[in-house]
Design a protein around this motif. Structure first.
Motif, mmCIF file in Angstrom:
data_model
loop_
_atom_site.group_PDB
_atom_site.id
_atom_site.type_symbol
_atom_site.label_atom_id
_atom_site.label_comp_id
_atom_site.label_asym_id
_atom_site.label_seq_id
_atom_site.Cartn_x
_atom_site.Cartn_y
_atom_site.Cartn_z
ATOM 1 N N LEU A 99 12.427 -22.670 -19.323
ATOM 2 C CA LEU A 99 13.119 -21.876 -18.163
ATOM 3 C C LEU A 99 11.973 -21.700 -17.042
ATOM 4 N N GLU A 100 10.999 -21.034 -17.501
ATOM 5 C CA GLU A 100 9.942 -20.606 -16.532
ATOM 6 C C GLU A 100 9.620 -21.637 -15.709
ATOM 7 N N GLN A 101 9.439 -22.922 -16.064
ATOM 8 C CA GLN A 101 8.991 -23.966 -15.359
ATOM 9 C C GLN A 101 9.931 -24.472 -14.417
ATOM 10 N N LEU A 102 11.310 -24.493 -14.816
ATOM 11 C CA LEU A 102 12.415 -24.687 -13.785
ATOM 12 C C LEU A 102 12.522 -23.668 -12.892
ATOM 13 N N SER A 103 12.714 -22.196 -13.203
ATOM 14 C CA SER A 103 12.511 -21.420 -12.170
ATOM 15 C C SER A 103 11.127 -21.526 -11.116
ATOM 16 N N PHE A 104 10.194 -21.631 -11.498
ATOM 17 C CA PHE A 104 8.777 -21.832 -10.731
ATOM 18 C C PHE A 104 8.835 -22.900 -9.982
ATOM 19 N N ASP A 105 9.419 -24.201 -10.341
ATOM 20 C CA ASP A 105 9.946 -25.553 -9.410
ATOM 21 C C ASP A 105 10.652 -24.983 -8.285
ATOM 22 N N HIS A 128 1.639 -20.866 -17.928
ATOM 23 C CA HIS A 128 2.411 -19.764 -18.780
ATOM 24 C C HIS A 128 1.506 -18.874 -19.329
ATOM 25 N N HIS A 129 0.078 -19.230 -19.390
ATOM 26 C CA HIS A 129 -0.783 -18.213 -19.943
ATOM 27 C C HIS A 129 -1.097 -17.014 -19.158
ATOM 28 N N PHE A 130 -0.829 -17.465 -17.778
ATOM 29 C CA PHE A 130 -1.215 -16.188 -16.745
ATOM 30 C C PHE A 130 -0.278 -15.194 -16.672
ATOM 31 N N VAL A 131 0.889 -15.160 -17.437
ATOM 32 C CA VAL A 131 2.147 -14.413 -17.280
ATOM 33 C C VAL A 131 2.405 -13.743 -18.617
ATOM 34 N N MET A 132 2.626 -12.384 -18.549
ATOM 35 C CA MET A 132 3.259 -11.756 -19.563
ATOM 36 C C MET A 132 3.935 -10.585 -18.879
ATOM 37 N N ARG A 133 5.041 -9.827 -19.904
ATOM 38 C CA ARG A 133 5.793 -8.648 -19.392
ATOM 39 C C ARG A 133 4.714 -7.634 -19.292
ATOM 40 N N GLY A 134 5.114 -6.649 -18.389
ATOM 41 C CA GLY A 134 4.245 -5.472 -18.203
ATOM 42 C C GLY A 134 3.059 -5.705 -17.313
ATOM 43 N N LEU A 135 3.005 -6.514 -16.443
ATOM 44 C CA LEU A 135 2.246 -6.426 -15.424
ATOM 45 C C LEU A 135 2.454 -5.923 -14.006
ATOM 46 N N ALA A 136 1.791 -5.454 -13.356
ATOM 47 C CA ALA A 136 2.107 -4.957 -11.932
ATOM 48 C C ALA A 136 1.337 -5.542 -10.901
ATOM 49 N N TRP A 186 6.488 -3.583 -10.520
ATOM 50 C CA TRP A 186 6.412 -3.609 -11.847
ATOM 51 C C TRP A 186 7.318 -4.773 -12.525
ATOM 52 N N ASN A 187 6.730 -5.789 -13.108
ATOM 53 C CA ASN A 187 7.295 -6.809 -13.531
ATOM 54 C C ASN A 187 7.524 -6.682 -15.160
ATOM 55 N N ASP A 188 8.670 -6.381 -15.455
ATOM 56 C CA ASP A 188 9.191 -5.855 -16.878
ATOM 57 C C ASP A 188 9.910 -6.783 -17.268
ATOM 58 N N THR A 189 10.570 -7.661 -16.660
ATOM 59 C CA THR A 189 11.559 -8.783 -17.251
ATOM 60 C C THR A 189 10.946 -10.299 -17.594
ATOM 61 N N LEU A 190 11.587 -10.864 -18.443
ATOM 62 C CA LEU A 190 11.244 -12.197 -18.718
ATOM 63 C C LEU A 190 11.379 -13.386 -17.711
ATOM 64 N N PHE A 191 12.496 -12.744 -16.849
ATOM 65 C CA PHE A 191 12.852 -14.040 -15.854
ATOM 66 C C PHE A 191 11.947 -13.631 -14.669
ATOM 67 N N ALA A 192 11.079 -12.636 -14.587
ATOM 68 C CA ALA A 192 10.447 -12.258 -13.626
ATOM 69 C C ALA A 192 8.824 -13.201 -13.643
ATOM 70 N N LEU A 193 8.758 -13.551 -14.871
ATOM 71 C CA LEU A 193 7.411 -14.013 -15.085
ATOM 72 C C LEU A 193 6.850 -14.906 -14.123
ATOM 73 N N PRO A 194 7.707 -16.114 -13.807
ATOM 74 C CA PRO A 194 7.411 -16.970 -12.718
ATOM 75 C C PRO A 194 6.878 -16.426 -11.305
ATOM 76 N N GLU A 195 7.479 -15.311 -10.839
ATOM 77 C CA GLU A 195 6.956 -14.880 -9.499
ATOM 78 C C GLU A 195 5.275 -14.734 -9.855
ATOM 79 N N THR A 196 5.013 -13.908 -10.830
ATOM 80 C CA THR A 196 3.655 -13.422 -10.839
ATOM 81 C C THR A 196 2.707 -14.782 -10.916
ATOM 82 N N CYS A 197 3.014 -15.763 -11.542
ATOM 83 C CA CYS A 197 2.229 -16.966 -11.457
ATOM 84 C C CYS A 197 2.326 -17.439 -10.099
ATOM 85 N N LEU A 198 3.491 -17.460 -9.513
ATOM 86 C CA LEU A 198 3.497 -18.066 -8.214
ATOM 87 C C LEU A 198 2.549 -17.060 -7.000
#
Length: 565
Positions: A99-105, A128-136, A186-198
């Motif tokens: 799902l993260e890959q699809l959202s990222f693309d 996917h290693h560069f993302v986890m919940r709880g990052l700002a 504050w990125n605290d949701t799973l669906f927000a992970l791709p935006e941090t990597c982007l």
């Protein structure tokens, strides 16, 4: 004059005829206490009762520790009458990597086609290693941060590289990150992970090519683009084409919901997803699991879609009745009640309680979003809360596999603390001996004795200092190895350094319960009394016997209920 304090006795005024810090007990209370103590001895020495409490129950399948239900605040399930569930990332557990890959693309394509980003960013790869919940995200300086529970930054990256130490010290060393400050997101949701990597990936690529990046605009563009692929249903349309690829099928989900219903609980679904997507996912998850439930809707007494959380908990939007016989779910009209078998959208907390007849602490809500599901419901109501944190299974499984190294690290940490105390003690003794040699008139035998003792203490001090330096190096290396073994960039999800991470802190503050998936409730009674250990103050952890009083926690307000974020 007040008497001189004794070095061997407490400050006068405890249990005495004229107490300063307490009061005396009447003889009647003493008699009741003595009687209770006698009954306690009888209870604790009852052989039959002892056998009942120690005989193993019938053998059952072993449930991994990673699938426990964890308790922050005592909760009696026999007091819960209505249980609600979010859908996405709660009832529906997604295959995050896909799902993260699809959202990222999809977001990256939109940034290029609609926001004017150069085509070369289309070559970015998702890590996917560069993302986890709880990052700002620091929108001003273009950095991604992980904080401890106090808001102090423990790790920081600019682009995909660790922030240089001088920059880290200047920006964050003596500052707390306050999430109310619009500088931080504050990125605290799973669906927000791709935006941090982007965000980090685009900064890394563009700056390496000599481009100047407007960090705030970049974040806003990514946020808007990723919101659009969720809002216009383009992402969900892709998921619906192959639900089996993106959504895990949990064979224990139906039985878990059935067990709760069999225990007298009524269930409701409260999701932000629209009716068409909700219906497709819930049919995939539940239909055909149990013959008692020919349709997924038979599991639930109330179904509310497009709820608009967190606004559901704070605003006053009406409930709208939908025509659920069609995929579009056309609005029939404003609802005047909530009925079983009917589907609704929108709504608000106050009207929900009025229509259902259930209020406050008789309702348990289960969700995955610390802000939209847990924090807002907790601050706006007396609903009890359970947070789904699917990553906890990975973290517990990983730490269990590193048990030997973690035990060694713990022993080294305790040794380090002991060494530090001993170094400080020897320094004090050495200073005392050196002052005697400098200031006191000593006979030659006394001087020789003090000098010999000084040499002995100095040698011990040097040995302890060398050992402390070695222990520091060992502890730092072992801790880094354990943390980076879980995530090479950010370490463990729930820890940052020696403290809980900011994300772990919020889970602890606002969620009464937390667990990795809804089906974990299958392994507990619907009448379960979930008990948490009581918080201990530092003097109790050090051995004060008040720690033995009421070892279990309370059902009082959540710790963070009065805090401002």
């Amino acid at each position: 004059m007040s008497p001189i304090l004794s070095p061997a006795r407490p400050i006068p005024g405890g249990p005495s005829v004229d107490p300063l810090h307490g009061s005396f007990r009447s003889s009647i209370r003493r008699e009741h206490a003595d009687d209770a103590a006698r009954r306690a001895r009888d209870l604790l020495t009852d052989d039959v009762l002892g056998r009942l409490l120690t005989t193993p129950r019938e053998a059952a399948d072993q449930v991994p520790h990673s699938r426990d239900v964890f308790v922050n605040r005592n909760l009696r399930m026999d007091h819960i009458e209505l249980i609600g569930f979010d859908m996405d990332y709660t009832l529906a557990i997604y295959h995050m990597r896909r799902l993260e890959q699809l959202s990222f693309d999809m977001t990256l394509a939109k940034l290029i086609s609609e926001y004017g980003y150069p085509p070369f960013v289309g070559g970015l790869l998702y890590d996917h290693h560069f993302v986890m919940r709880g990052l700002a995200v620091d929108r001003v300086n273009g950095n991604v941060l992980k904080m401890d529970r106090f808001g102090h930054v423990g790790r920081a990256y600019h682009g995909l590289r660790p922030l240089k130490r001088d920059a880290w010290k200047e920006l964050y060393r003596n500052k707390r990150v306050r999430l109310r400050n619009p500088q931080f997101a504050w990125n605290d949701t799973l669906f927000a992970l791709p935006e941090t990597c982007l965000y980090s990936g685009i900064i890394e690529l563009m700056e390496s090519l000599g481009h100047t990046v407007n960090y705030g605009k970049l974040y806003d563009d990514i946020r808007e683009a990723i919101d659009t692929v969720h809002r216009d249903n383009s992402l969900k349309r892709e998921i619906r084409k192959d639900l089996a690829r993106y959504v895990f099928l949990d064979p224990e989900l139906g039985p878990a919901l059935h067990k709760l219903r069999s225990g007298g609980k009524r269930l409701f679904l409260l999701t932000n997803s629209a009716w068409d997507y909700t219906n497709a996912v819930m049919r995939y998850l539940l239909e055909g699991q149990l013959p008692e439930y020919p349709s997924w809707r038979n599991y639930f007494d109330f179904v509310v879609t497009a709820a608009g959380k967190p606004a559901f908990f704070t605003e006053n939007r009406p409930f709208l009745e939908l025509d659920s016989s069609t995929e579009a779910g056309k609005v029939v009209g404003e609802a005047k009640s909530l009925e079983r078998g009917t589907v609704y959208s929108g709504g608000n907390l106050a009207q929900f309680e009025e229509f259902t007849g259930y209020r406050g602490e008789h309702i348990l809500y289960v969700g995955d979003h610390i802000y939209g599901d847990i924090l807002k419901s907790k601050k706006s109501s007396l609903w009890r809360t359970c947070m789904i944190v699917q990553e906890i299974e990975d973290e517990i499984t990983y730490t269990d596999a590193r048990r030997e190294e973690i035990v060694t690290l713990s022993e080294v940490e305790l040794t380090r603390a002991r060494l530090d105390d001993e170094v400080n003690h020897r320094k004090t003794v050495l200073n005392t001996l050196e002052r005697r040699l400098e200031r006191e008139e000593l006979s030659e035998p006394e001087r020789q004795e003090v000098e010999e003792l000084r040499k002995k203490v100095k040698a011990e001090l040097e040995k302890l200092r060398r050992s402390l330096k070695e222990t520091n190096g060992i502890a730092d290396t072992l801790e880094r190895d354990v943390e980076e073994g879980f995530n090479p960039y950010w370490g463990l999800l729930f820890k940052e350094g020696n403290e809980n991470s900011r994300f772990g802190y919020q889970v602890e503050q606002y969620a009464c319960l937390y667990t990795s998936r809804v089906s974990n409730f299958l392994h507990h009674s619907p009448m379960q009394y979930y008990r948490s250990p009581r918080d201990l103050m530092a003097h109790e952890q050090a051995g004060a016997l008040s720690s033995k009083l009421s070892p279990m926690g309370s059902e009082g307000p959540p710790k963070g209920s009065s805090e401002k974020e």
